[in-house]
Design a protein around this motif. Structure first.
Motif, short mmCIF file in Angstrom:
data_model
loop_
_atom_site.label_atom_id
_atom_site.label_comp_id
_atom_site.label_asym_id
_atom_site.label_seq_id
_atom_site.Cartn_x
_atom_site.Cartn_y
_atom_site.Cartn_z
N GLU A 143 5.15 9.45 -13.96
CA GLU A 143 5.05 8.13 -13.34
C GLU A 143 4.19 8.25 -12.09
OE1 GLU A 143 8.89 6.54 -12.39
OE2 GLU A 143 9.59 6.64 -14.47
N VAL A 144 3.36 7.27 -11.88
CA VAL A 144 2.51 7.29 -10.69
C VAL A 144 2.35 5.87 -10.15
CG1 VAL A 144 0.33 7.08 -11.99
CG2 VAL A 144 0.33 8.17 -9.74
N GLN A 145 2.35 5.75 -8.86
CA GLN A 145 2.04 4.48 -8.20
C GLN A 145 0.57 4.54 -7.81
OE1 GLN A 145 5.13 4.89 -5.19
NE2 GLN A 145 6.20 3.14 -6.08
N THR A 146 -0.17 3.54 -8.22
CA THR A 146 -1.61 3.54 -7.96
C THR A 146 -2.08 2.11 -7.72
OG1 THR A 146 -3.74 4.35 -8.80
CG2 THR A 146 -2.27 3.34 -10.41
N SER A 147 -3.28 1.99 -7.24
CA SER A 147 -3.85 0.65 -7.02
C SER A 147 -4.29 0.07 -8.35
CB SER A 147 -5.06 0.74 -6.07
OG SER A 147 -6.11 1.43 -6.71
N GLY B 125 2.69 6.99 1.00
CA GLY B 125 4.06 6.88 0.50
C GLY B 125 4.12 6.66 -1.01
N ALA B 126 2.98 6.43 -1.64
CA ALA B 126 2.96 6.28 -3.10
C ALA B 126 3.47 7.56 -3.73
CB ALA B 126 1.54 5.96 -3.58
N GLN B 127 4.20 7.41 -4.83
CA GLN B 127 4.81 8.58 -5.46
C GLN B 127 4.17 8.91 -6.81
OE1 GLN B 127 9.06 7.69 -5.49
NE2 GLN B 127 9.27 8.90 -3.63
N GLU B 128 4.26 10.18 -7.14
CA GLU B 128 3.85 10.70 -8.44
C GLU B 128 4.99 11.59 -8.91
OE1 GLU B 128 0.18 13.35 -10.28
OE2 GLU B 128 -0.08 12.28 -8.38
N LYS B 129 5.56 11.27 -10.09
CA LYS B 129 6.79 11.92 -10.54
C LYS B 129 6.59 12.53 -11.92
CE LYS B 129 9.37 8.14 -8.40
NZ LYS B 129 10.40 7.11 -8.62
N TYR B 130 7.24 13.68 -12.13
CA TYR B 130 7.24 14.34 -13.43
C TYR B 130 8.69 14.69 -13.77
CZ TYR B 130 2.28 14.60 -12.66
OH TYR B 130 0.97 14.26 -12.44
N PHE B 131 9.12 14.27 -14.96
CA PHE B 131 10.47 14.53 -15.43
C PHE B 131 10.40 15.18 -16.81
CE2 PHE B 131 10.69 10.61 -12.89
CZ PHE B 131 11.56 11.02 -11.89
N LEU B 132 11.21 16.20 -17.04
CA LEU B 132 11.29 16.87 -18.33
C LEU B 132 12.74 16.86 -18.78
CD1 LEU B 132 9.07 18.60 -16.42
CD2 LEU B 132 8.68 19.60 -18.65
N THR B 133 12.97 16.36 -20.00
CA THR B 133 14.32 16.27 -20.56
C THR B 133 14.32 16.91 -21.93
OG1 THR B 133 14.60 14.15 -19.41
CG2 THR B 133 16.21 14.68 -21.13
N GLU B 134 15.16 17.93 -22.11
CA GLU B 134 15.24 18.64 -23.38
C GLU B 134 16.20 17.94 -24.34
OE1 GLU B 134 14.34 23.21 -22.15
OE2 GLU B 134 16.34 22.43 -21.63
N PHE B 135 15.80 17.89 -25.63
CA PHE B 135 16.66 17.32 -26.67
C PHE B 135 16.25 17.85 -28.03
CE2 PHE B 135 12.98 14.64 -26.55
CZ PHE B 135 12.79 14.19 -27.85
N GLU B 136 17.17 18.35 -28.79
CA GLU B 136 16.98 18.74 -30.20
C GLU B 136 15.70 19.52 -30.47
OE1 GLU B 136 17.42 15.16 -32.49
OE2 GLU B 136 19.39 14.73 -31.63
N LEU C 9 2.68 3.16 -13.10
CA LEU C 9 2.36 3.50 -14.48
C LEU C 9 3.32 4.59 -14.94
CD1 LEU C 9 -1.52 3.82 -14.26
CD2 LEU C 9 -0.18 1.81 -14.86
N SER C 10 3.66 4.55 -16.21
CA SER C 10 4.53 5.57 -16.78
C SER C 10 3.95 6.00 -18.12
CB SER C 10 5.95 5.01 -16.97
OG SER C 10 6.79 5.99 -17.52
N HIS C 11 3.93 7.29 -18.35
CA HIS C 11 3.46 7.81 -19.64
C HIS C 11 4.41 8.91 -20.06
CE1 HIS C 11 0.65 8.45 -22.87
NE2 HIS C 11 0.78 9.75 -22.68
N SER C 12 4.75 8.93 -21.36
CA SER C 12 5.65 9.97 -21.85
C SER C 12 5.12 10.53 -23.17
CB SER C 12 7.06 9.42 -22.03
OG SER C 12 7.11 8.47 -23.07
N ILE C 13 5.56 11.74 -23.44
CA ILE C 13 5.17 12.42 -24.67
C ILE C 13 6.29 13.40 -25.03
CG2 ILE C 13 3.90 14.26 -23.47
CD1 ILE C 13 1.80 14.08 -25.77
N ASP C 14 6.57 13.52 -26.34
CA ASP C 14 7.55 14.49 -26.82
C ASP C 14 6.79 15.75 -27.24
OD1 ASP C 14 9.52 12.62 -26.40
OD2 ASP C 14 9.68 12.03 -28.51
N ILE C 15 7.29 16.89 -26.76
CA ILE C 15 6.62 18.17 -27.00
C ILE C 15 7.63 19.15 -27.58
CG2 ILE C 15 5.36 20.08 -25.91
CD1 ILE C 15 4.55 18.08 -23.68
#
Length: 147
Positions: free
Chosen positions: A118-122, A99-110, A4-10
């Motif tokens: 992102e998370v791997q889940t059942s 081994g399932a992963q949970e990831k957090y990425f932050l990218t700055e722009f303007e 699953l992937s979820h994103s939000i602009d802050i």
């Protein structure tokens, strides 16, 4: 397993959002949708130990950090369960998803930062996790965009 992937602009810098994600007070606030009273403990070391726990602090997940670039990226790898204070990384149940992963990425722009989780889940937990990320990231946004 599903990813699953979820994103939000802050409208806040990555460092501020990182602090909201991982400060113990705000962590419990935004993760309440995953499990009420959630807490975590981490040595913040690659290949170290991170525990994602319920409000008792005795049950949850045993994880490690695969990748860390503060304040832009952290990748957790889930290794097993914490049950009544005891680590289980070897049972058959755990080996099915270890081994399932949970990831957090932050990218700055303007003047904004895109937060991606992102998370791997059942499949059994897919709907719960999707809703928890959606509600939780809204809380992160509200906190980070305050004053």
């Amino acid at each position: 397993m599903v990813t699953l992937s979820h994103s939000i602009d802050i409208k806040a810098p990555a460092k501020k959002i990182w602090d909201v994600l991982w400060n113990s007070d705000s962590y419990s606030e935004w993760t309440q949708f995953f499990s009420e009273g959630s807490q975590y403990r981490s040595d913040w070391e690659v290949d170290g130990r991170t525990y994602f726990m319920d409000k008792s602090g005795r049950n949850g997940m045993v994880s490690t950090i695969d990748s860390l670039r503060i304040p832009y990226e952290v990748v957790f790898k889930h290794l097993g369960l914490l049950q009544d204070g005891v680590e289980d990384t070897k049972s058959r149940e755990v080996m099915e998803w270890s081994g399932a992963q949970e990831k957090y990425f932050l990218t700055e722009f303007e003047g904004f930062t895109k937060l991606v989780g992102e998370v791997q889940t059942s499949e059994m937990h897919e709907e719960h996790m999707r809703g928890a990320f959606e509600k939780g990231f809204e809380v992160v946004k509200q906190i980070a965009e305050k004053g």
